[in-house]
Design a protein around this motif. Structure first.
Motif, PDB file in Angstrom:
ATOM      1  N   SER A 519      41.541  19.761  31.215  1.00  0.00           N
ATOM      2  CA  SER A 519      40.660  19.640  32.382  1.00  0.00           C
ATOM      3  C   SER A 519      41.144  20.409  33.597  1.00  0.00           C
ATOM      4  CB  SER A 519      40.511  18.156  32.765  1.00  0.00           C
ATOM      5  OG  SER A 519      41.784  17.601  33.056  1.00  0.00           O
ATOM      6  N   GLU A 520      42.271  21.115  33.486  1.00  0.00           N
ATOM      7  CA  GLU A 520      42.805  21.742  34.687  1.00  0.00           C
ATOM      8  C   GLU A 520      42.004  22.988  35.068  1.00  0.00           C
ATOM      9  OE1 GLU A 520      46.600  24.016  34.787  1.00  0.00           O
ATOM     10  OE2 GLU A 520      46.632  23.601  32.650  1.00  0.00           O
ATOM     11  N   SER A 521      41.962  23.262  36.371  1.00  0.00           N
ATOM     12  CA  SER A 521      41.265  24.449  36.858  1.00  0.00           C
ATOM     13  C   SER A 521      41.944  24.871  38.152  1.00  0.00           C
ATOM     14  CB  SER A 521      39.782  24.147  37.097  1.00  0.00           C
ATOM     15  OG  SER A 521      39.095  25.319  37.445  1.00  0.00           O
ATOM     16  N   ASP A 522      42.812  25.851  38.047  1.00  0.00           N
ATOM     17  CA  ASP A 522      43.607  26.289  39.189  1.00  0.00           C
ATOM     18  C   ASP A 522      42.877  27.411  39.920  1.00  0.00           C
ATOM     19  OD1 ASP A 522      46.933  27.780  39.524  1.00  0.00           O
ATOM     20  OD2 ASP A 522      45.459  27.166  41.007  1.00  0.00           O
ATOM     21  N   HIS A 523      42.439  27.136  41.139  1.00  0.00           N
ATOM     22  CA  HIS A 523      41.710  28.153  41.898  1.00  0.00           C
ATOM     23  C   HIS A 523      42.538  28.718  43.049  1.00  0.00           C
ATOM     24  CE1 HIS A 523      38.471  26.841  39.501  1.00  0.00           C
ATOM     25  NE2 HIS A 523      38.281  25.708  40.128  1.00  0.00           N
ATOM     26  N   ASP A 524      43.802  28.324  43.135  1.00  0.00           N
ATOM     27  CA  ASP A 524      44.598  28.692  44.289  1.00  0.00           C
ATOM     28  C   ASP A 524      45.638  29.774  44.005  1.00  0.00           C
ATOM     29  OD1 ASP A 524      43.723  27.556  46.541  1.00  0.00           O
ATOM     30  OD2 ASP A 524      44.871  25.708  46.358  1.00  0.00           O
ATOM     31  N   THR A 525      45.596  30.390  42.860  1.00  0.00           N
ATOM     32  CA  THR A 525      46.576  31.408  42.514  1.00  0.00           C
ATOM     33  C   THR A 525      46.525  32.558  43.507  1.00  0.00           C
ATOM     34  OG1 THR A 525      46.254  30.824  40.200  1.00  0.00           O
ATOM     35  CG2 THR A 525      47.391  32.885  40.641  1.00  0.00           C
ATOM     36  N   ASP A 526      47.710  33.007  43.924  1.00  0.00           N
ATOM     37  CA  ASP A 526      47.794  34.118  44.880  1.00  0.00           C
ATOM     38  C   ASP A 526      47.482  35.415  44.152  1.00  0.00           C
ATOM     39  OD1 ASP A 526      48.324  35.933  46.815  1.00  0.00           O
ATOM     40  OD2 ASP A 526      50.456  35.455  47.034  1.00  0.00           O
ATOM     41  N   THR A 527      46.362  36.012  44.441  1.00  0.00           N
ATOM     42  CA  THR A 527      45.949  37.236  43.753  1.00  0.00           C
ATOM     43  C   THR A 527      45.804  38.423  44.701  1.00  0.00           C
ATOM     44  OG1 THR A 527      43.643  36.526  43.965  1.00  0.00           O
ATOM     45  CG2 THR A 527      44.760  36.011  41.905  1.00  0.00           C
ATOM     46  N   GLY A 528      46.180  38.247  45.960  1.00  0.00           N
ATOM     47  CA  GLY A 528      46.100  39.353  46.911  1.00  0.00           C
ATOM     48  C   GLY A 528      47.147  40.418  46.624  1.00  0.00           C
ATOM     49  N   THR A 732      30.800  40.828  42.949  1.00  0.00           N
ATOM     50  CA  THR A 732      31.376  41.765  43.919  1.00  0.00           C
ATOM     51  C   THR A 732      32.618  42.408  43.319  1.00  0.00           C
ATOM     52  OG1 THR A 732      32.944  40.243  44.979  1.00  0.00           O
ATOM     53  CG2 THR A 732      30.661  40.212  45.793  1.00  0.00           C
ATOM     54  N   PRO A 733      32.993  43.595  43.778  1.00  0.00           N
ATOM     55  CA  PRO A 733      34.237  44.208  43.319  1.00  0.00           C
ATOM     56  C   PRO A 733      35.450  43.325  43.588  1.00  0.00           C
ATOM     57  CG  PRO A 733      32.885  45.828  44.451  1.00  0.00           C
ATOM     58  CD  PRO A 733      32.221  44.503  44.660  1.00  0.00           C
ATOM     59  N   ALA A 734      35.459  42.651  44.741  1.00  0.00           N
ATOM     60  CA  ALA A 734      36.590  41.776  45.065  1.00  0.00           C
ATOM     61  C   ALA A 734      36.677  40.610  44.092  1.00  0.00           C
ATOM     62  CB  ALA A 734      36.454  41.264  46.495  1.00  0.00           C
ATOM     63  N   SER A 735      35.539  40.072  43.704  1.00  0.00           N
ATOM     64  CA  SER A 735      35.533  38.963  42.751  1.00  0.00           C
ATOM     65  C   SER A 735      36.145  39.397  41.433  1.00  0.00           C
ATOM     66  CB  SER A 735      34.101  38.456  42.554  1.00  0.00           C
ATOM     67  OG  SER A 735      34.094  37.259  41.807  1.00  0.00           O
ATOM     68  N   LEU A 736      35.780  40.564  40.941  1.00  0.00           N
ATOM     69  CA  LEU A 736      36.358  41.090  39.709  1.00  0.00           C
ATOM     70  C   LEU A 736      37.855  41.330  39.883  1.00  0.00           C
ATOM     71  CD1 LEU A 736      35.892  42.234  36.822  1.00  0.00           C
ATOM     72  CD2 LEU A 736      35.641  44.476  37.897  1.00  0.00           C
ATOM     73  N   PHE A 737      38.242  41.924  41.009  1.00  0.00           N
ATOM     74  CA  PHE A 737      39.643  42.211  41.300  1.00  0.00           C
ATOM     75  C   PHE A 737      40.487  40.942  41.199  1.00  0.00           C
ATOM     76  CE2 PHE A 737      43.148  42.413  44.337  1.00  0.00           C
ATOM     77  CZ  PHE A 737      43.727  43.641  44.082  1.00  0.00           C
ATOM     78  N   HIS A 738      40.051  39.903  41.857  1.00  0.00           N
ATOM     79  CA  HIS A 738      40.846  38.676  41.908  1.00  0.00           C
ATOM     80  C   HIS A 738      40.812  37.908  40.591  1.00  0.00           C
ATOM     81  CE1 HIS A 738      41.976  39.046  46.083  1.00  0.00           C
ATOM     82  NE2 HIS A 738      40.711  39.232  46.436  1.00  0.00           N
ATOM     83  N   GLY A 776      42.039  38.014  49.968  1.00  0.00           N
ATOM     84  CA  GLY A 776      41.161  37.012  49.385  1.00  0.00           C
ATOM     85  C   GLY A 776      41.765  36.289  48.207  1.00  0.00           C
ATOM     86  N   ARG A 777      40.995  35.414  47.646  1.00  0.00           N
ATOM     87  CA  ARG A 777      41.307  34.689  46.422  1.00  0.00           C
ATOM     88  C   ARG A 777      40.055  34.724  45.558  1.00  0.00           C
ATOM     89  NH1 ARG A 777      45.533  34.785  48.601  1.00  0.00           N
ATOM     90  NH2 ARG A 777      47.114  33.146  48.865  1.00  0.00           N
ATOM     91  N   PHE A 778      40.241  34.444  44.296  1.00  0.00           N
ATOM     92  CA  PHE A 778      39.048  34.329  43.473  1.00  0.00           C
ATOM     93  C   PHE A 778      38.305  33.056  43.840  1.00  0.00           C
ATOM     94  CE2 PHE A 778      36.900  32.597  39.711  1.00  0.00           C
ATOM     95  CZ  PHE A 778      35.903  33.558  39.618  1.00  0.00           C
ATOM     96  N   GLN A 779      36.999  33.176  44.021  1.00  0.00           N
ATOM     97  CA  GLN A 779      36.150  32.035  44.352  1.00  0.00           C
ATOM     98  C   GLN A 779      35.200  31.743  43.189  1.00  0.00           C
ATOM     99  OE1 GLN A 779      34.874  34.025  48.251  1.00  0.00           O
ATOM    100  NE2 GLN A 779      34.814  31.846  48.798  1.00  0.00           N
ATOM    101  N   PRO A 780      35.418  30.631  42.466  1.00  0.00           N
ATOM    102  CA  PRO A 780      34.485  30.280  41.387  1.00  0.00           C
ATOM    103  C   PRO A 780      33.072  30.089  41.903  1.00  0.00           C
ATOM    104  CG  PRO A 780      36.491  28.999  41.221  1.00  0.00           C
ATOM    105  CD  PRO A 780      36.535  29.698  42.547  1.00  0.00           C
ATOM    106  N   LEU A 781      32.945  29.660  43.130  1.00  0.00           N
ATOM    107  CA  LEU A 781      31.642  29.501  43.775  1.00  0.00           C
ATOM    108  C   LEU A 781      31.706  30.194  45.134  1.00  0.00           C
ATOM    109  CD1 LEU A 781      29.447  26.324  44.126  1.00  0.00           C
ATOM    110  CD2 LEU A 781      30.214  27.522  46.184  1.00  0.00           C
ATOM    111  N   ILE A 782      30.733  31.048  45.406  1.00  0.00           N
ATOM    112  CA  ILE A 782      30.663  31.715  46.713  1.00  0.00           C
ATOM    113  C   ILE A 782      29.534  31.067  47.504  1.00  0.00           C
ATOM    114  CG2 ILE A 782      30.325  33.886  47.952  1.00  0.00           C
ATOM    115  CD1 ILE A 782      31.378  35.364  45.511  1.00  0.00           C
ATOM    116  N   PRO A 783      29.870  30.301  48.562  1.00  0.00           N
ATOM    117  CA  PRO A 783      28.821  29.639  49.349  1.00  0.00           C
ATOM    118  C   PRO A 783      28.040  30.650  50.190  1.00  0.00           C
ATOM    119  CG  PRO A 783      30.961  29.300  50.350  1.00  0.00           C
ATOM    120  CD  PRO A 783      31.217  30.029  49.075  1.00  0.00           C
ATOM    121  N   ASP A 784      26.925  30.202  50.702  1.00  0.00           N
ATOM    122  CA  ASP A 784      26.094  31.058  51.554  1.00  0.00           C
ATOM    123  C   ASP A 784      26.469  30.783  53.007  1.00  0.00           C
ATOM    124  OD1 ASP A 784      24.176  32.461  52.911  1.00  0.00           O
ATOM    125  OD2 ASP A 784      22.526  31.876  51.582  1.00  0.00           O
ATOM    126  N   ASP A 785      27.296  31.657  53.591  1.00  0.00           N
ATOM    127  CA  ASP A 785      27.777  31.440  54.953  1.00  0.00           C
ATOM    128  C   ASP A 785      26.729  31.747  56.019  1.00  0.00           C
ATOM    129  OD1 ASP A 785      30.223  30.688  53.952  1.00  0.00           O
ATOM    130  OD2 ASP A 785      31.075  32.714  54.058  1.00  0.00           O
TER     131      ASP A 785
END
Length: 904
Positions: A519-528, A732-738, A776-785
């Protein structure tokens, strides 16, 4: 030729014509005829010196004997005594000397043609006897179709120069008996101890065990340090026990155990499991053996073997093919019937897939499941796929263990010498039906009548040793009884094992990695990554070397990329390439394979640049840093099954790296569905096996028809469970990158399926900045800011390309209170983040899931099944049996209906 024209004109004239053709175009003549003409030139000179009609008649027969020799080499395999349990099919014309213009009266005449087979001037009787021994007894060989004269010569000399048999000492023969004792005794013990249980026994081909021992011993002498082995279920338990040395007690426990140790949810049947071990040869060499886990899908493991072997050769052995060898053990029906075999063999000599030659061994049971071999193939032999790469094929009587060991050692030497595939077809039988619960007489009554009274290879060989005075009946009985008693002890020990254990595969490679929690889902990995380094790398990989000449369009492309980077506008290609570059500079090797991956199917990547005046390629990512990790990208052959399997195997053996298989279009991955089903989605749960392979499946509805739209998101999500994989749709390119960097930086390995875009590759809004990549970091969900929390009148959840069409329509209508939220990671699904947004906007009048795919496809079936509590309504294309329509106008109308429904 005019001197005695009344003698032999017809025969000699025909050979003269062949010889003239050879002189005119030597490369257009089969290698075997080149060898023939060596003898012919000698005889032709002798003809010129002939002085009497008798001389002429003798020389005429010399020609005929040369022709006979050639036919033995070319067709001798058709007339062998290689089938232990039934008569071979008949072929004509035979090799009887009468078919070559010779007679019994010639048998005791001495001919110079004996020089051609290495025995000097000899009688025709001796020449025929030597040819029979070499080509028509327990070993048949097909090799004259090979094109390289030096290879043909090498094989010919080793076969004809040794009477096709190796001299075995008494100790050699006792050693062979020892391994036959293990093979037969193991099967007999299990048969009696676990009555009626499936084991897919080796009985009928027990000579495989001494043959495998011989190949390991000879391979180690020739420098082999590791073997990577793939095989199906037939005989697998015997190989595990007596070659890879898996403890007997563990195998016995698998017959009656009830529970696996924690960490494996379901496990698998015992004859699918893998194992690795380091064994010591009789000469003291340490050799590592890796037997890959495999499913029941026959031959699916073959490309994995090649991928694992190539990864180890690349990263552990410095591409020294002489230190590691793949072995693939086939069944006769499977090697003839399964297309993945052809695909794998076709890859064997390609730059990106070569492993230095595979030893293919065929357990030729002469029946597939219940199908007679005559109904199983159209080819003469099950091994005829070998001719694709002009690899030599040996057909060996499975009862003749010494012949098999001679052949197997020759095969090992050939592989080391020429770095090419070789095939050994072991003609044998299976004692029982497809499994031990079958009744084979239902479909093969005559064959199994013969098998019922046929002695096993151990007993056949024991009788030979007794006759030669090497062992006595009493010694043989004692050895058999002692081994049986030893197995009884191991069975007793098995009863003390509490839980079954599936051994981890590739322990050294995965010592720094752990299995993921379900069940783990790590979204905080440093990918910059450092922004200044990113900018420097962008400049470097878009700068061409001055000493090489490139097409003007390539120069313009890279100049445009430089300009965009200077303006802080990174498109999809730049985001992707910078992800690879950053990983390479951090020491992570990157490999990508796919049908058009170097350029990219949609001409976006250009990771390989072809020079203008030559076919030479320049790879910018190989030149970004002095201490960078290796970068490799290959255009694969036009197949999916073997190509994906190869990359899965490569990723398996190289967890530190990023390994990618890219489909030409996402839809085409369905040809490799076996790899997806049996390995990518389930290997962790079945075998505790980790793998970080990335699948890139171009996906997106652009009106290009049903086979160029969908990568079948619904299928991947249907197989997603227990954190077994990631299913991603970056926008986005950044999403793929991270996401790529996160994937490699995690301390566990699970496959990742990325549904990559097509039209978005050049979409003006699909742009990221250096800051997005650096900070940035990888965002599994990108909110509408753009919509303040709590102020949304409608919530639209979506993924992929349709986000930009929704965004464009919202801007046209100025519906700025409609929030459009992107799900970049469909599995594991970010349900808590979705719930949080819904809670923040609890006054929103609508909560929608919007997708471009038909309602019964895409992500919706999964979301509706797993998360009904979200209370989302779906807007999509209507349910369909086909992924997409074939007309552009129809496509546009359906898209318009979706957009209208969202913003009505």
């Amino acid at each position: 030729m005019d001197k005695f024209s009344q003698v032999g004109n017809q025969e000699i004239g025909a050979i003269e014509d062949l010889y003239k053709a050879y002189l005119e175009d030597p490369e257009n003549v089969d290698a075997s005829w080149k060898a023939f003409f060596k003898g012919f030139e000698f005889a032709r000179q002798s003809w010129a010196e002939a002085e009497t009609p008798e001389d002429c008649k003798h020389l005429d027969k010399e020609f005929k004997i040369l022709n006979l020799i050639h036919n033995y080499r070319q067709r001798g395999h058709l007339f062998t005594r290689t089938n232990p349990v039934r008569t071979r099919r008949t072929y004509s014309p035979t090799l009887d000397i009468e078919n070559f213009g010779l007679s019994e009266a010639d048998l005791d005449i001495v001919f110079q043609a004996g020089n051609e087979i290495g025995i000097g001037p000899a009688s025709l009787r001796d020449i025929v006897a030597h040819l029979e021994t070499t080509y028509c007894e327990s070993i048949g060989v097909e090799y004259l179709f090979m094109r390289k004269p030096e290879v043909v010569k090498w094989l010919r000399e080793r076969m004809e120069g040794t009477k096709n048999q190796q001299e075995f000492t008494d100790e050699n023969r006792k050693h062979i008996f020892y391994h036959l004792k293990l093979a037969v005794g193991f099967e007999n013990f299990i048969h009696k101890k676990f009555v009626g249980q499936k084991r897919f026994s080796l009985e009928g081909t027990e000579t495989l065990i001494p043959a495998m021992d011989a190949i390991i011993e000879r391979g180690a002498e020739l420098g082999i340090e590791e073997f990577v082995i793939g095989m199906s279920h037939r005989g697998r338990l015997n190989v595990l026990a007596n070659i890879v040395e898996k403890p007997y007690k563990n195998i016995f426990k698998e017959f009656y155990g009830t529970e696996f140790e924690e960490g494996i949810a379901l496990g698998d049947v015992k004859y699918h499991l893998g194992y690795e071990n380091e064994v010591t040869t009789d000469q003291g060499h340490k050799v590592k053996l890796n037997l890959l886990p495999n499913p029941s899908h026959l031959e699916a493991v073959a490309p994995l073997v090649e991928g694992v072997a190539r990864a180890k050769l690349d990263h552990e052995y410095g591409k020294d093919f002489k230190k590691l060898a793949p072995i693939v053990i086939h069944g006769d029906a499977a090697i003839a019937g399964q297309g993945v075999v052809y695909e794998t063999v076709q890859m064997s000599q390609l730059k990106g897939y070569k492993t230095g030659g595979t030893i293919h061994m065929v357990l030729n049971n002469q029946v597939g499941f219940t199908t007679n071999y005559l109904d199983a193939r159209s080819s003469t032999y099950s091994t005829d796929v070998a001719k694709v790469t002009r690899s030599p094929v040996f057909h060996v009587n499975g009862d003749d263990v010494e012949a098999l060991i001679f052949t197997i050692k020759l095969a090992m030497e050939f592989r080391q010498q020429f770095e090419s595939d070789i095939f050994i077809d072991i003609l044998s039988y299976r004692k029982y039906g497809h499994n031990e619960g079958d009744e084979p007489r239902f479909t093969q009554p005559t064959l199994y009548k013969a098998i019922a009274s046929h002695p096993n290879p151990r007993d056949l060989y024991a009788e030979k040793l007794i006759q030669k005075g090497i062992m006595t009946k009493e010694e043989i009985k004692k050895e058999i009884d002692d081994f049986n008693q030893a197995l009884e002890v191991k069975y007793e020990e098995s009863q003390h094992i509490q839980k079954l254990r599936i051994e981890r595969f590739l322990l050294d490679e995965y010592k720094n990695y752990r299995l993921p929690e379900p069940s783990e889902s790590d979204h905080d990995t440093d990918t910059g990554y450092d922004i200044d380094q990113l900018k420097a790398v962008a400049e470097k990989m878009n700068t061409l070397p001055d000493d090489k000449s490139f097409f003007r369009k390539i120069i313009k492309l890279l100049n445009d990329r430089k300009k965009a980077a200077s303006e802080n506008r990174l498109d999809w290609a730049m985001g992707e390439l910078l992800a690879y570059a950053a990983l390479l500079l951090e020491g992570h090797p990157v490999r990508m394979g796919g049908q058009d991956s170097e350029r990219g199917t949609f001409a976006h990547r250009h990771a390989a640049l072809v020079m203008e005046a030559t076919d030479e390629k320049y790879f910018p990512l190989k030149h970004i840093g002095e201490n960078q990790a290796p970068f490799h990208i290959y255009n694969s052959p036009l197949n999916e099954y073997a190509a994906m399997g190869f990359e899965y195997g490569y990723a398996l053996a190289c967890p530190k790296g990023l390994t990618i298989w890219e489909a030409q279009f996402g839809d085409f991955s369905n040809v490799a569905q076996v790899i997806i089903d049996q390995y990518i989605s389930s290997a962790g749960e079945k075998w505790g096996m980790m793998n970080g392979l990335v699948l890139m499946l171009p996906h997106g509805y652009e009106g290009q028809g049903p086979e160029h739209s969908s990568g079948r998101i619904e299928r991947m999500l249907a197989q997603a469970a227990g954190n077994n994989m990631q299913v991603m749709v970056p926008t986005t390119p950044a999403s793929l990158f991270h996401m790529l960097r996160r994937h490699v930086k995690w301390d566990f390995r699970i496959p990742m399926v990325i549904f990559t875009p097509k039209s978005l590759l050049r979409h003006p809004k699909v742009i990221s900045s250096f800051e997005d990549l650096a900070n940035g970091r990888f965002q599994p969900l990108i909110p509408d800011d753009t919509v303040k929390p709590g102020k949304a009148s409608k919530l639209v959840f979506t993924s992929g390309k349709i986000y930009y069409e929704l965004l464009e329509r919202r801007e046209e209508l100025k519906k700025n209170d409609v929030a459009i939220i992107r799900i970049e990671q469909l599995y594991p699904f970010p349900a808590e983040a979705v719930r949080s947004i819904i809670y923040e906007n609890k006054n929103a009048k609508g909560k929608l899931w919007v997708q471009d795919e038909p309602e019964n496809m895409g992500a919706w079936p999964y979301i509706a099944r797993k998360y009904p509590g979200l209370n989302l309504d779906v807007i999509s294309r209507p349910e369909s049996a086909s992924p997409a329509g074939g007309l552009m106008e129809q496509h546009k109308r359906r898209l318009e209906r979706i957009l209208e429904a969202v913003f009505k």
